[in-house]
Design a protein around this motif. Structure first.
Motif, PDB file in Angstrom:
ATOM      1  N   GLY A 216     -10.851 -54.084   4.911  1.00  0.00           N
ATOM      2  CA  GLY A 216      -9.929 -52.967   4.823  1.00  0.00           C
ATOM      3  C   GLY A 216      -9.976 -52.069   6.043  1.00  0.00           C
ATOM      4  O   GLY A 216      -8.941 -51.543   6.488  1.00  0.00           O
ATOM      5  N   ILE A 217     -11.172 -51.878   6.586  1.00  0.00           N
ATOM      6  CA  ILE A 217     -11.293 -51.084   7.822  1.00  0.00           C
ATOM      7  C   ILE A 217     -10.510 -51.736   8.952  1.00  0.00           C
ATOM      8  O   ILE A 217      -9.817 -51.067   9.735  1.00  0.00           O
ATOM      9  CB  ILE A 217     -12.777 -50.925   8.205  1.00  0.00           C
ATOM     10  CG1 ILE A 217     -13.535 -50.119   7.131  1.00  0.00           C
ATOM     11  CG2 ILE A 217     -12.911 -50.246   9.563  1.00  0.00           C
ATOM     12  CD1 ILE A 217     -13.093 -48.700   7.015  1.00  0.00           C
ATOM     13  N   VAL A 218     -10.600 -53.064   9.037  1.00  0.00           N
ATOM     14  CA  VAL A 218      -9.859 -53.790  10.072  1.00  0.00           C
ATOM     15  C   VAL A 218      -8.352 -53.648   9.844  1.00  0.00           C
ATOM     16  O   VAL A 218      -7.572 -53.434  10.794  1.00  0.00           O
ATOM     17  CB  VAL A 218     -10.270 -55.267  10.094  1.00  0.00           C
ATOM     18  CG1 VAL A 218      -9.440 -56.048  11.107  1.00  0.00           C
ATOM     19  CG2 VAL A 218     -11.755 -55.409  10.404  1.00  0.00           C
ATOM     20  N   HIS A 225      -3.378 -46.502  11.814  1.00  0.00           N
ATOM     21  CA  HIS A 225      -4.340 -46.186  12.872  1.00  0.00           C
ATOM     22  C   HIS A 225      -4.831 -44.749  12.791  1.00  0.00           C
ATOM     23  O   HIS A 225      -6.002 -44.472  13.078  1.00  0.00           O
ATOM     24  CB  HIS A 225      -3.714 -46.453  14.240  1.00  0.00           C
ATOM     25  CG  HIS A 225      -4.697 -46.360  15.356  1.00  0.00           C
ATOM     26  ND1 HIS A 225      -4.911 -45.200  16.077  1.00  0.00           N
ATOM     27  CD2 HIS A 225      -5.569 -47.274  15.866  1.00  0.00           C
ATOM     28  CE1 HIS A 225      -5.846 -45.393  16.976  1.00  0.00           C
ATOM     29  NE2 HIS A 225      -6.257 -46.649  16.869  1.00  0.00           N
ATOM     30  N   LEU A 226      -3.963 -43.817  12.421  1.00  0.00           N
ATOM     31  CA  LEU A 226      -4.388 -42.412  12.344  1.00  0.00           C
ATOM     32  C   LEU A 226      -5.468 -42.238  11.280  1.00  0.00           C
ATOM     33  O   LEU A 226      -6.491 -41.572  11.513  1.00  0.00           O
ATOM     34  CB  LEU A 226      -3.191 -41.520  12.035  1.00  0.00           C
ATOM     35  CG  LEU A 226      -3.484 -40.015  11.955  1.00  0.00           C
ATOM     36  CD1 LEU A 226      -4.000 -39.502  13.291  1.00  0.00           C
ATOM     37  CD2 LEU A 226      -2.219 -39.255  11.533  1.00  0.00           C
ATOM     38  N   THR A 232     -13.247 -43.227  10.812  1.00  0.00           N
ATOM     39  CA  THR A 232     -14.371 -43.819  11.550  1.00  0.00           C
ATOM     40  C   THR A 232     -14.902 -42.929  12.668  1.00  0.00           C
ATOM     41  O   THR A 232     -16.008 -43.160  13.158  1.00  0.00           O
ATOM     42  CB  THR A 232     -13.949 -45.163  12.164  1.00  0.00           C
ATOM     43  OG1 THR A 232     -12.809 -44.961  13.033  1.00  0.00           O
ATOM     44  CG2 THR A 232     -13.589 -46.162  11.086  1.00  0.00           C
ATOM     45  N   GLN A 233     -14.131 -41.920  13.066  1.00  0.00           N
ATOM     46  CA  GLN A 233     -14.561 -41.062  14.157  1.00  0.00           C
ATOM     47  C   GLN A 233     -14.447 -39.574  13.835  1.00  0.00           C
ATOM     48  O   GLN A 233     -14.920 -38.748  14.607  1.00  0.00           O
ATOM     49  CB  GLN A 233     -13.743 -41.352  15.424  1.00  0.00           C
ATOM     50  CG  GLN A 233     -13.797 -42.802  15.878  1.00  0.00           C
ATOM     51  CD  GLN A 233     -12.846 -43.073  17.034  1.00  0.00           C
ATOM     52  OE1 GLN A 233     -12.497 -42.175  17.794  1.00  0.00           O
ATOM     53  NE2 GLN A 233     -12.411 -44.323  17.171  1.00  0.00           N
ATOM     54  N   GLY A 234     -13.807 -39.234  12.739  1.00  0.00           N
ATOM     55  CA  GLY A 234     -13.556 -37.835  12.428  1.00  0.00           C
ATOM     56  C   GLY A 234     -14.275 -37.361  11.189  1.00  0.00           C
ATOM     57  O   GLY A 234     -15.396 -37.785  10.888  1.00  0.00           O
ATOM     58  N   VAL A 235     -13.582 -36.503  10.429  1.00  0.00           N
ATOM     59  CA  VAL A 235     -14.223 -35.827   9.293  1.00  0.00           C
ATOM     60  C   VAL A 235     -14.552 -36.786   8.156  1.00  0.00           C
ATOM     61  O   VAL A 235     -15.385 -36.467   7.293  1.00  0.00           O
ATOM     62  CB  VAL A 235     -13.318 -34.694   8.777  1.00  0.00           C
ATOM     63  CG1 VAL A 235     -13.212 -33.583   9.797  1.00  0.00           C
ATOM     64  CG2 VAL A 235     -11.921 -35.231   8.427  1.00  0.00           C
ATOM     65  N   GLY A 236     -13.907 -37.941   8.107  1.00  0.00           N
ATOM     66  CA  GLY A 236     -14.191 -38.883   7.026  1.00  0.00           C
ATOM     67  C   GLY A 236     -15.420 -39.738   7.241  1.00  0.00           C
ATOM     68  O   GLY A 236     -15.887 -40.409   6.306  1.00  0.00           O
ATOM     69  N   LEU A 237     -15.982 -39.700   8.447  1.00  0.00           N
ATOM     70  CA  LEU A 237     -17.114 -40.575   8.768  1.00  0.00           C
ATOM     71  C   LEU A 237     -18.347 -40.307   7.908  1.00  0.00           C
ATOM     72  O   LEU A 237     -18.977 -41.270   7.438  1.00  0.00           O
ATOM     73  CB  LEU A 237     -17.457 -40.453  10.253  1.00  0.00           C
ATOM     74  CG  LEU A 237     -18.602 -41.332  10.757  1.00  0.00           C
ATOM     75  CD1 LEU A 237     -18.298 -42.802  10.505  1.00  0.00           C
ATOM     76  CD2 LEU A 237     -18.851 -41.088  12.242  1.00  0.00           C
ATOM     77  N   LEU A 279     -10.691 -36.780   2.991  1.00  0.00           N
ATOM     78  CA  LEU A 279     -11.051 -36.019   4.191  1.00  0.00           C
ATOM     79  C   LEU A 279     -10.318 -36.539   5.422  1.00  0.00           C
ATOM     80  O   LEU A 279      -9.871 -35.763   6.276  1.00  0.00           O
ATOM     81  CB  LEU A 279     -12.562 -36.090   4.412  1.00  0.00           C
ATOM     82  CG  LEU A 279     -13.428 -35.329   3.407  1.00  0.00           C
ATOM     83  CD1 LEU A 279     -14.903 -35.653   3.618  1.00  0.00           C
ATOM     84  CD2 LEU A 279     -13.196 -33.824   3.512  1.00  0.00           C
ATOM     85  N   ALA A 280     -10.194 -37.861   5.514  1.00  0.00           N
ATOM     86  CA  ALA A 280      -9.520 -38.450   6.675  1.00  0.00           C
ATOM     87  C   ALA A 280      -8.030 -38.134   6.688  1.00  0.00           C
ATOM     88  O   ALA A 280      -7.419 -38.038   7.758  1.00  0.00           O
ATOM     89  CB  ALA A 280      -9.742 -39.955   6.692  1.00  0.00           C
ATOM     90  N   GLN A 281      -7.433 -37.954   5.526  1.00  0.00           N
ATOM     91  CA  GLN A 281      -5.995 -37.703   5.449  1.00  0.00           C
ATOM     92  C   GLN A 281      -5.657 -36.223   5.573  1.00  0.00           C
ATOM     93  O   GLN A 281      -4.526 -35.871   5.910  1.00  0.00           O
ATOM     94  CB  GLN A 281      -5.452 -38.265   4.133  1.00  0.00           C
ATOM     95  CG  GLN A 281      -3.944 -38.194   4.025  1.00  0.00           C
ATOM     96  CD  GLN A 281      -3.390 -39.216   3.071  1.00  0.00           C
ATOM     97  OE1 GLN A 281      -3.878 -40.334   2.985  1.00  0.00           O
ATOM     98  NE2 GLN A 281      -2.348 -38.838   2.339  1.00  0.00           N
ATOM     99  N   ARG A 282      -6.606 -35.349   5.301  1.00  0.00           N
ATOM    100  CA  ARG A 282      -6.344 -33.920   5.335  1.00  0.00           C
ATOM    101  C   ARG A 282      -5.972 -33.461   6.746  1.00  0.00           C
ATOM    102  O   ARG A 282      -6.574 -33.933   7.714  1.00  0.00           O
ATOM    103  CB  ARG A 282      -7.623 -33.189   4.865  1.00  0.00           C
ATOM    104  CG  ARG A 282      -7.451 -31.728   4.549  1.00  0.00           C
ATOM    105  CD  ARG A 282      -8.732 -31.184   3.902  1.00  0.00           C
ATOM    106  NE  ARG A 282      -8.581 -29.800   3.548  1.00  0.00           N
ATOM    107  CZ  ARG A 282      -8.904 -28.779   4.347  1.00  0.00           C
ATOM    108  NH1 ARG A 282      -9.390 -29.027   5.543  1.00  0.00           N
ATOM    109  NH2 ARG A 282      -8.731 -27.546   3.959  1.00  0.00           N
ATOM    110  N   PRO A 283      -4.992 -32.535   6.895  1.00  0.00           N
ATOM    111  CA  PRO A 283      -4.269 -31.761   5.878  1.00  0.00           C
ATOM    112  C   PRO A 283      -2.971 -32.416   5.409  1.00  0.00           C
ATOM    113  O   PRO A 283      -2.177 -31.787   4.737  1.00  0.00           O
ATOM    114  CB  PRO A 283      -3.965 -30.460   6.620  1.00  0.00           C
ATOM    115  CG  PRO A 283      -3.708 -30.910   8.015  1.00  0.00           C
ATOM    116  CD  PRO A 283      -4.642 -32.065   8.255  1.00  0.00           C
TER     117      PRO A 283
END
Length: 410
Positions: A216-218, A225-226, A232-237, A279-283
């Motif tokens: 799923g990550i792939v 991509h967003l 993987t690199q932002g607040v969801g990590l 978290l990754a989708q916010r806001p």
């Protein structure tokens, strides 16, 4: 956090609880579907059916809760989601109805053939429902829904790489949770051979669910991509890391046959996945709609927050008692006949004090959220309402849960 974020936070908590608790129920149906034939298959089906008996209806409370909160607090987003995903939501609804009907009818079957037919309907609907709901989550996550009626394609919004992958992940996670939970239930019921069979299933589906999650990550890397970047690199990590660690810990615990702590680590792994997505989708709520833009009016937000916290005072003690009795195996047998407390027993001082504190916190919370306009006042209002939930929970908690009696007194 702003006031308009609170209802969504409540809805996400409800979604995580439904994913874990409702998912485990759906997973039990998966194991019934592939149980096969013979005496061992019959034992697996009977154990899966009996284990969920006390809680299967209660677990669907969380789905109703999520729908109600989102519908009320974010009506524009809810309307766009419901219209765009009308097909998978219809399939999920049909699956829930057929599943509930088949579960209830199983007790009235007269022949093994009738029972097999009912079990097949139950099992197929137990796979269809989480898959359909997973495709909805995938469509939202991959930004395929915009504001509108419908806000996206009725077909490609849920039949796309991200949706299909998350749908499969939902089924695999449900089977994984169910196998872990059923292993512990079999040990509690003193069926070591049955526990061992579910242990092997838990290990296999845990690895399979992990593989689907990695795939799923792939898929996200190329299809969303967003979201992939934020995960993987932002607040969801952090949530993603917690999910991975909890999943590995669960496999280790199941390998060592420590099923009780494995229940909680498995639940954490799945819940952290939901948290990471949010978290990754916010806001962003939808592709062209933020949470702030989707929120209903100020007064509606306050009403939702107050209603949810007030309802929590009733719901949480009830669920605490239900799951305590279920996990202890006390919902069948003579243990249920424990004598009730005398109606003339005095109310403990701690209960009365908690009730007074709950009432004061409720009044303060409503006042600060409705009368005051400053941000600090709203923050204090939220804290007051949370104190209301905590104190109300303590006041209403059944004495048998707060201070359980020794076994010899039951």
């Amino acid at each position: 956090m702003h006031l308009y974020d609170l209802p969504l936070a409540f809805a996400l908590v409800g979604l995580a609880l439904y994913t874990v608790l409702g998912g485990a129920d759906f997973g039990a149906g998966f194991w019934q579907l592939i149980a096969g034939r013979g005496d061992q298959a019959r034992e697996i089906r009977d154990h899966s059916h009996d284990a969920m008996a006390p809680v299967w209806e209660a677990n669907h409370v969380w789905l109703v809760f999520v729908l109600t909160v989102v519908w009320t607090a974010y009506p524009a987003a809810f309307g766009s989601i419901a219209s765009t995903f009308s097909i998978p939501l219809f399939l999920a609804g049909i699956g829930i109805v057929l599943r509930g009907g088949a579960y209830a009818l199983r007790a009235g079957t007269a022949t093994p053939r009738e029972r097999r037919r009912v079990d097949t309907v139950f099992a197929l609907s137990s796979v269809l429902t989480p898959f359909a709901l997973g495709t909805v989550a995938g469509g939202i996550a991959s930004a395929r829904v915009r504001v509108g009626n419908p806000g996206g394609s009725l077909v490609s919004s849920w039949l796309n790489p991200t949706s299909l992958t998350i749908g499969v992940l939902a089924v695999a996670s449900a089977a994984y949770l169910a196998a872990v939970f059923l292993s512990g239930d079999a040990v509690r019921d003193r069926h070591p051979e049955l526990a061992e069979r579910f242990r092997l299933r838990a290990l296999a589906t845990g690895l399979a669910a992990g593989a689907v999650a990695l795939a799923g990550i792939v898929v996200l890397r190329f299809d969303a991509h967003l979201l992939f970047t934020h995960l993987t690199q932002g607040v969801g990590l952090p949530a993603l890391i917690i999910s991975v660690l909890a999943g590995v810990a669960t496999l280790a615990l199941v390998w060592r046959r420590r099923y009780e702590p494995a229940r909680y680590s498995a639940a954490l792994a799945v819940a952290a996945t939901v948290a990471g997505w949010s978290l990754a989708q916010r806001p962003r709520f939808l592709a062209d709609l933020t949470v702030e833009q989707a929120a209903a009016g100020h007064n509606t937000q306050i009403a939702v927050v107050v209603a949810v916290l007030a309802g929590a005072v009733i719901l949480f003690p009830s669920l605490a008692l239900l799951f305590r009795l279920t996990l202890a195996g006390r919902l069948t047998g003579p243990e249920l006949a424990a004598p009730a407390a005398s109606p003339r027993d005095p109310i403990p001082a701690t209960t009365a004090r908690s009730a007074r504190l709950a009432a004061a916190s409720l009044i303060a919370g409503i006042g600060l959220l409705t009368v005051a306009e400053a941000g600090w006042a709203h923050a204090l209002g939220v804290v007051s309402l949370l104190a209301f939930v905590a104190c109300g929970y303590r006041a209403l908690l059944p004495g048998d849960v707060e201070h359980p009696r020794p076994a010899k007194e039951r």
